[in-house]
Design a protein around this motif. Sequence first.
Motif, PDB file in Angstrom:
ATOM      1  N   HIS A  17       0.842  -1.199   0.000  1.00  0.00           N
ATOM      2  CA  HIS A  17       0.000   0.000   0.000  1.00  0.00           C
ATOM      3  C   HIS A  17       0.874   1.245   0.000  1.00  0.00           C
ATOM      4  O   HIS A  17       1.177   1.815   1.034  1.00  0.00           O
ATOM      5  N   CYS A  19       1.531   5.114  -1.677  1.00  0.00           N
ATOM      6  CA  CYS A  19       0.814   6.253  -2.240  1.00  0.00           C
ATOM      7  C   CYS A  19       0.924   6.266  -3.770  1.00  0.00           C
ATOM      8  O   CYS A  19       1.984   6.012  -4.338  1.00  0.00           O
ATOM      9  N   SER A  20      -0.197   6.584  -4.414  1.00  0.00           N
ATOM     10  CA  SER A  20      -0.257   6.623  -5.877  1.00  0.00           C
ATOM     11  C   SER A  20       0.232   7.932  -6.476  1.00  0.00           C
ATOM     12  O   SER A  20       0.360   8.033  -7.703  1.00  0.00           O
ATOM     13  N   CYS A  24       5.900   9.591  -5.084  1.00  0.00           N
ATOM     14  CA  CYS A  24       5.759   9.368  -3.642  1.00  0.00           C
ATOM     15  C   CYS A  24       5.871   7.879  -3.335  1.00  0.00           C
ATOM     16  O   CYS A  24       5.274   7.053  -4.009  1.00  0.00           O
ATOM     17  N   ALA A  28       0.495   4.290   2.166  1.00  0.00           N
ATOM     18  CA  ALA A  28      -0.850   4.807   1.935  1.00  0.00           C
ATOM     19  C   ALA A  28      -1.748   4.475   3.123  1.00  0.00           C
ATOM     20  O   ALA A  28      -1.710   3.362   3.636  1.00  0.00           O
ATOM     21  N   TRP A  48      -7.178   4.860  -6.058  1.00  0.00           N
ATOM     22  CA  TRP A  48      -5.849   5.418  -5.921  1.00  0.00           C
ATOM     23  C   TRP A  48      -5.545   5.427  -4.436  1.00  0.00           C
ATOM     24  O   TRP A  48      -6.365   5.869  -3.627  1.00  0.00           O
ATOM     25  N   ALA A  50      -3.435   6.777  -1.134  1.00  0.00           N
ATOM     26  CA  ALA A  50      -2.864   8.078  -0.800  1.00  0.00           C
ATOM     27  C   ALA A  50      -2.306   8.103   0.614  1.00  0.00           C
ATOM     28  O   ALA A  50      -2.900   7.550   1.540  1.00  0.00           O
ATOM     29  N   CYS A  51      -1.171   8.771   0.751  1.00  0.00           N
ATOM     30  CA  CYS A  51      -0.624   9.066   2.077  1.00  0.00           C
ATOM     31  C   CYS A  51      -1.370  10.296   2.598  1.00  0.00           C
ATOM     32  O   CYS A  51      -2.163  10.912   1.881  1.00  0.00           O
ATOM     33  N   ASN A  52      -1.088  10.683   3.827  1.00  0.00           N
ATOM     34  CA  ASN A  52      -1.750  11.863   4.394  1.00  0.00           C
ATOM     35  C   ASN A  52      -1.463  13.126   3.584  1.00  0.00           C
ATOM     36  O   ASN A  52      -2.343  13.967   3.414  1.00  0.00           O
ATOM     37  N   HIS A  54      -0.948  13.475   0.346  1.00  0.00           N
ATOM     38  CA  HIS A  54      -1.511  13.520  -1.003  1.00  0.00           C
ATOM     39  C   HIS A  54      -2.993  13.171  -1.086  1.00  0.00           C
ATOM     40  O   HIS A  54      -3.576  13.217  -2.178  1.00  0.00           O
ATOM     41  N   GLN A  55      -3.619  12.852   0.018  1.00  0.00           N
ATOM     42  CA  GLN A  55      -5.041  12.470  -0.002  1.00  0.00           C
ATOM     43  C   GLN A  55      -5.902  13.564  -0.622  1.00  0.00           C
ATOM     44  O   GLN A  55      -6.708  13.311  -1.500  1.00  0.00           O
TER      45      GLN A  55
END
Length: 82
Positions: A17, A19-20, A24, A28, A48, A50-52, A54-55
């Motif tokens: 998991h 981040c997309s 990055c 995620a 997609w 996402a990390c915090n 890039h969410q």
Amino acid sequence: MSGPLSAAPQGGTDLDHVCSAKGCRAAAVHAVVWNNPKLHTADRRKVWLACNDHQKSLADFVALRGFLIEVVPVGQLADTDG
């Protein structure tokens, strides 16, 4: 999506998991669930991760196009999402 949606082993991290967001490699924690009705059937749920950091930007990108379904924690994804 970078890998299967199986949960991480207890006490471990889930390296599948990631981040997309372009470039990055952070873990995620969010799943941006979307669907492009011109390309996908109504029941299809694209994801997609996402990390915090890039969410919001990933969710905003698909929302602007009217494709956003929801944003959920990665742990709430179903095996059929993806």
